[in-house]
Design a protein around this motif. Structure first.
Motif, PDB file in Angstrom:
ATOM      1  N   GLU A 126       0.905  -0.766   0.253  1.00 15.71           N
ATOM      2  CA  GLU A 126       0.331   0.035   0.190  1.00 15.71           C
ATOM      3  C   GLU A 126       0.625   1.500  -0.057  1.00 15.71           C
ATOM      4  N   ALA A 152       4.456   0.089  -4.384  1.00 14.04           N
ATOM      5  CA  ALA A 152       3.529   0.246  -5.824  1.00 14.04           C
ATOM      6  C   ALA A 152       4.856   0.679  -6.264  1.00 14.04           C
ATOM      7  N   HIS A 202      -3.310  -5.439  -3.443  1.00 14.42           N
ATOM      8  CA  HIS A 202      -2.351  -4.621  -3.130  1.00 14.42           C
ATOM      9  C   HIS A 202      -1.678  -4.301  -4.592  1.00 14.42           C
ATOM     10  N   PRO A 203      -1.334  -3.031  -4.125  1.00 17.93           N
ATOM     11  CA  PRO A 203      -0.916  -1.928  -5.695  1.00 17.93           C
ATOM     12  C   PRO A 203       0.154  -2.578  -6.416  1.00 17.93           C
ATOM     13  N   VAL A 206       1.766   3.086 -10.463  1.00 17.06           N
ATOM     14  CA  VAL A 206       0.547   3.837 -10.359  1.00 17.06           C
ATOM     15  C   VAL A 206       0.947   4.656 -11.718  1.00 17.06           C
ATOM     16  N   VAL A 220      -4.371   3.757 -10.510  1.00 20.86           N
ATOM     17  CA  VAL A 220      -3.508   2.241  -9.452  1.00 20.86           C
ATOM     18  C   VAL A 220      -4.204   0.637 -10.214  1.00 20.86           C
ATOM     19  N   ALA A 222      -3.161  -2.936  -9.367  1.00 25.39           N
ATOM     20  CA  ALA A 222      -3.083  -3.880  -7.925  1.00 25.39           C
ATOM     21  C   ALA A 222      -2.475  -5.411  -9.182  1.00 25.39           C
ATOM     22  N   GLY A 405      -8.468  -2.119 -13.378  1.00 23.42           N
ATOM     23  CA  GLY A 405      -7.568  -1.130 -11.479  1.00 23.42           C
ATOM     24  C   GLY A 405      -8.605  -1.033 -10.777  1.00 23.42           C
ATOM     25  N   ARG A 406      -7.981  -0.987  -9.980  1.00 21.03           N
ATOM     26  CA  ARG A 406      -8.605  -0.218  -8.430  1.00 21.03           C
ATOM     27  C   ARG A 406      -9.496   1.501  -8.650  1.00 21.03           C
TER      28      ARG A 406
END
Length: 531
Positions: A126, A152, A202-203, A206, A220, A222, A405-406
């Protein structure tokens, strides 16, 4: 195409007439069938508004909403896959940069040192780590090291204007920024694989894209989405064969994910091309006759290569083209010489979620289709009421499934606007992404790209929101109004005010990447307005 109705003793006889030069019999019959259904539904539900009248029968609706959704998702994360490959081929070459090479074992050891350095600073899942490095072995080490630490990565192109970089860093607030100086402190760090606890949500990275509001936005992605794409692509592209994959695009461009990570998890080398004269270097590599695993490039690169290569010497196993619409005239030179795949996918859905294998018998007069969904992906063609449209009818493309994606980093409102509830998925909480792309589905299920529903454009593979350029222009001294459009494969700026072109170019070059600086400036007394 026309309808004639005539009274009969038992009702009304309707005749559909069509031109056989424009429609085949199956298309005409489907139109007639839908018209009949429309009439029945209108009679059965006279209070429904027109846009709620369903012209699709159950079987057709199911076919339009179905997707290739295998039962299981990949269980391993990218760091796990890479470490497993290191254990299988520790002495094999993993990275080539000019005269320098790194084995899988050496690359892994260097990435581990950086990972331990990151973890020791309290950075892990994160957390976001910016990587501001030129294309070099250090760059690959840094990306792997961040992922091995469980964090990330945020790729920052050092070639961007400093103001642009500072804006992205201020928006992202990364826990660390990796530069060349970071590597000076790694000498005493251990080289063994670090322990980590990663969840699929979890990413992993980005990536910033152009924003219509005047500011770039971070997408973002993951680990689940990344692993899903890589697992499919490694099999579909047979990435465990050939002499490796060249990298000729920036890591801030998500298409680079294919040529960077696929070879590393499949035991093939990554070939880092220099950032200067990279198209010429790529042409030399192709002319060498090397049987490359795959070559990932944009249609603009594909067109530029045509005048630089001896097609009889090209032995690449596969060209994967993406980033913008692939025109038929660009594909024509290659389609009979090398396997060519058109890969479609917004950054929000991990590189590619839809592909089309270009074939010699494809319609040479039309742009290359974007194709069929990848596994674990659902592609819907919907109208404004989110209702599926029939084959042959234009609609907006919505994308659902495991590669979604998130959302956007710290942009809840924008995420809610673009990532909406999926009313057709059976799993709870499923979402779909509003792509803004206008498409239509052929009867064989293949999707054809028609354009955009908004002002966004694609040039040289880069996604550009003219509104962002307009916002920067409007803030320049001497500019009263500004509008930016794409014409003839370049950006054109229309400006009202007393600013000079040289001053505007300098201001934009200090704030925006070079691909977002208009090639042409036209100065007007007033912008033309519609009534």
């Amino acid at each position: 195409l026309g309808l004639r109705a005539r009274p009969e003793c038992n009702g009304i006889d309707v005749v559909l007439e069509y031109s056989t030069d424009l429609f085949d019999r199956a298309t005409a019959e489907s139109i007639a069938s839908r018209f009949g259904r429309l009439l029945r539904v209108a009679v059965e539900h006279p209070d429904l508004p027109l846009h709620r009248l369903d012209i699709l029968d159950g079987d057709e609706r199911q076919a339009l909403l179905a997707g290739d959704m295998p039962a299981s998702l990949p269980a391993a994360h990218l760091p796990d896959c890479f470490e497993s490959q290191v254990a299988r081929t520790p002495g094999a070459i993993a990275l080539v940069a000019g005269e320098r090479t790194l084995t899988f074992s050496a690359l892994n050891a260097s990435a581990n040192q950086l990972a331990h350095h990151i973890i020791a600073r309290g950075v892990g899942p994160e957390s976001l780590v910016a990587v501001e490095l030129p294309r070099s072995p250090q760059l690959v080490v840094a990306l792997l090291g961040v992922l091995k630490a469980g964090a990330a990565y945020l790729p920052i192109d050092p070639g961007y204007p400093r103001a642009r970089i500072d804006e992205m860093l201020a928006d992202a607030s990364p826990a660390l920024v990796i530069t060349s100086a970071t590597f000076d402190a790694l000498g005493d760090e251990p080289t063994y694989d670090p322990a980590r606890v990663l969840h699929t949500s979890h990413p992993a990275y980005v990536i910033y894209t152009s924003g219509s509001t005047g500011k770039p936005k971070g997408v973002v992605i993951a680990h689940r989405e990344l692993a899903t794409y890589l697992a499919w692509a490694s099999e579909r592209y047979q990435a465990d064969r050939g002499a490796g994959a060249p990298i000729n695009t920036a890591v801030s461009f998500d298409a680079t994910v294919t040529s960077l990570f696929l070879p590393l998890i499949c035991g093939r080398p990554v070939l880092l091309l220099p950032e200067e004269q990279q198209i010429e270097t790529l042409a030399e590599l192709l002319n060498s006759g090397s049987e490359l695993t795959l070559v990932k490039l944009t249609p603009a690169y594909l067109e530029a290569l045509r005048g630089l290569v001896d097609i009889t010497k090209v032995r690449a196993r596969l060209f994967v083209v993406g980033g913008e619409a692939l025109r038929s005239e660009v594909a024509a030179f290659w389609r009979n010489q090398v396997p060519l795949i058109n890969e479609y996918g917004p950054t929000e859905t991990v590189v590619g979620c839809c592909i089309h294998q270009v074939r010699p018998d494809d319609d040479a007069a039309a742009d290359v289709a974007i194709g069929l969904p990848t596994p674990h992906t659902r592609l819907y063609v919907l109208d404004k009421a989110l209702t599926p449209v029939p084959c042959g009818v234009a609609g907006e493309l919505y994308i659902g499934g495991a590669q979604l994606g998130r959302g956007y980093l710290r942009r809840r409102a924008l995420t809610a606007e673009r990532f909406v509830a999926d009313p057709y998925a059976i799993e709870p909480g499923a979402r779909m992404y509003r792509s803004g792309d206008l498409v239509r589905r052929r009867r064989d299920g293949v999707l054809e790209f028609l354009g955009r529903t908004d002002e966004q454009v694609k040039l040289r593979g880069f996604r550009i929101e003219p509104g962002e350029i307009e916002a920067v222009l409007a803030a320049c001294p001497g500019v009263a109004q500004a509008a930016v459009i794409a014409r003839d494969n370049q950006l054109v700026a229309y400006v009202v005010g007393n600013a000079g072109e040289a001053a505007l170019r300098a201001e934009l070059s200090a704030r925006l990447p070079d691909y977002m600086v208009p090639g042409v400036f036209l100065f007007l007394d007033a912008l033309p307005l519609t009534l």
